[in-house]
Design a protein around this motif. Sequence first.
Motif, short mmCIF file in Angstrom:
data_model
loop_
_atom_site.label_atom_id
_atom_site.label_comp_id
_atom_site.label_asym_id
_atom_site.label_seq_id
_atom_site.Cartn_x
_atom_site.Cartn_y
_atom_site.Cartn_z
N MET A 53 0.84 -1.19 0.00
CA MET A 53 0.00 0.00 0.00
C MET A 53 0.88 1.25 0.00
O MET A 53 1.95 1.28 0.59
N ASP A 54 0.37 2.31 -0.64
CA ASP A 54 1.09 3.56 -0.72
C ASP A 54 0.63 4.57 0.32
O ASP A 54 1.05 5.72 0.28
N TYR A 55 -0.24 4.17 1.25
CA TYR A 55 -0.74 5.11 2.24
C TYR A 55 -0.61 4.49 3.63
O TYR A 55 -0.54 3.29 3.80
N GLY A 56 -0.57 5.38 4.65
CA GLY A 56 -0.33 4.95 6.02
C GLY A 56 -1.54 4.30 6.65
O GLY A 56 -2.66 4.37 6.13
N PRO A 57 -1.33 3.68 7.80
CA PRO A 57 -2.42 2.94 8.47
C PRO A 57 -3.51 3.83 9.06
O PRO A 57 -4.57 3.33 9.43
N TYR A 58 -3.25 5.13 9.18
CA TYR A 58 -4.22 6.03 9.80
C TYR A 58 -4.99 6.86 8.78
O TYR A 58 -5.78 7.72 9.17
N THR A 59 -4.77 6.63 7.51
CA THR A 59 -5.44 7.41 6.48
C THR A 59 -6.84 6.87 6.19
O THR A 59 -7.16 5.72 6.53
N ASN A 60 -7.65 7.69 5.56
CA ASN A 60 -9.00 7.28 5.20
C ASN A 60 -8.98 6.12 4.20
O ASN A 60 -9.84 5.24 4.24
N GLU A 61 -7.98 6.14 3.32
CA GLU A 61 -7.88 5.05 2.33
C GLU A 61 -7.63 3.71 3.01
O GLU A 61 -8.21 2.68 2.62
N ALA A 62 -6.77 3.71 4.03
CA ALA A 62 -6.48 2.47 4.75
C ALA A 62 -7.70 1.98 5.51
O ALA A 62 -8.00 0.78 5.55
N ILE A 63 -8.43 2.91 6.11
CA ILE A 63 -9.64 2.54 6.85
C ILE A 63 -10.69 1.96 5.92
O ILE A 63 -11.35 0.96 6.24
N ASP A 64 -10.84 2.56 4.73
CA ASP A 64 -11.80 2.03 3.75
C ASP A 64 -11.38 0.65 3.25
O ASP A 64 -12.23 -0.17 2.91
N THR A 65 -10.08 0.41 3.21
CA THR A 65 -9.59 -0.88 2.74
C THR A 65 -9.99 -2.01 3.67
O THR A 65 -10.19 -3.16 3.24
N ILE A 66 -10.14 -1.72 4.97
CA ILE A 66 -10.55 -2.76 5.92
C ILE A 66 -11.89 -3.35 5.53
O ILE A 66 -12.11 -4.57 5.60
N SER A 67 -12.82 -2.49 5.11
CA SER A 67 -14.13 -2.99 4.69
C SER A 67 -14.01 -3.90 3.47
O SER A 67 -14.67 -4.94 3.38
N GLU A 68 -13.14 -3.51 2.54
CA GLU A 68 -12.94 -4.33 1.35
C GLU A 68 -12.33 -5.68 1.71
O GLU A 68 -12.71 -6.72 1.16
N ILE A 69 -11.37 -5.67 2.63
CA ILE A 69 -10.74 -6.92 3.05
C ILE A 69 -11.76 -7.84 3.71
O ILE A 69 -11.82 -9.04 3.42
N ARG A 70 -12.59 -7.29 4.59
CA ARG A 70 -13.58 -8.10 5.29
C ARG A 70 -14.61 -8.66 4.33
O ARG A 70 -15.04 -9.81 4.45
N GLU A 71 -15.04 -7.86 3.37
CA GLU A 71 -16.00 -8.35 2.39
C GLU A 71 -15.39 -9.43 1.51
O GLU A 71 -16.06 -10.41 1.17
N THR A 72 -14.13 -9.26 1.15
CA THR A 72 -13.44 -10.27 0.33
C THR A 72 -13.31 -11.59 1.07
O THR A 72 -13.56 -12.68 0.51
N ILE A 73 -12.93 -11.52 2.33
CA ILE A 73 -12.79 -12.74 3.14
C ILE A 73 -14.15 -13.44 3.28
O ILE A 73 -14.25 -14.66 3.15
N LYS A 74 -15.18 -12.67 3.55
CA LYS A 74 -16.51 -13.25 3.72
C LYS A 74 -16.97 -13.93 2.43
O LYS A 74 -17.52 -15.05 2.45
#
Length: 237
Positions: free
Chosen positions: A1-22
């Motif tokens: 990833m090109d952005y830090g763990p506290y950015t909005n992009e990283a936070i939005d990615t968590i939802s994508e990861i959870r949906e992908t796993i599910k």
Amino acid sequence: MDYGPYTNEAIDTISEIRETIKFTLNNTDLHDATALVGGVTAGIKDLLDTQRNDFIFIIIIVIGAIYIILALLMRSLVSPIYMVGTIVLSFATTMGITYAIFKYAFGYEGLVSTVPIYGFVILIALGVDYNIFLMSRIRYEFESGKTTKEAIRDGLSVTGSIITSCGIIMAGTFAAFLVSPMKTFLELGVAIVVGLILDTFIIRTLLVPSIAIKVGELNWWPKRKIRVTSESRTKQK
């Protein structure tokens, strides 16, 4: 990833990861398994989601309670609607102005998540006080025998200077937050000062009386107290 763990992009990615796993587990023998995504970013997202849900709950409870109190105080079901509506409008406008200030003047990505919650509680409380003070006086003038338009004019003339003075004093008090090095206090201070100025000079002075004049006699629906005039007193004697 090109952005830090506290950015909005990283936070939005968590939802994508959870949906992908599910989605992936649903097509396997592990479809009944529970998959968790941890880490700092996931914790921040869960905290923001909880705050968002709690904020919605707070808004519903506070607005509902305020409407009931105003309805009992004003003995009307109509005037509390725009009284509450203008308070909410003032808060929403305040948050928009505050966001714009820190976004375009200081380059912030957004406001601290707790600022809207604290700002809502404080600004709603102050706005209700000014509303009650103004509309109680207007109702008093109306029940003294004046027309609704005359009652609004006289009620505003009596309470206008007091409300304005209170708003300026409160804004000056909360302006102390503007020198705080903490981002939360700084943003909250700007929000409260902007909200108080907006509420004092526009909402309570111009918007609420204007709506009340347009609503007219419906301000007192469904119950109107019998007005006693000097003429009726003379006839009774």
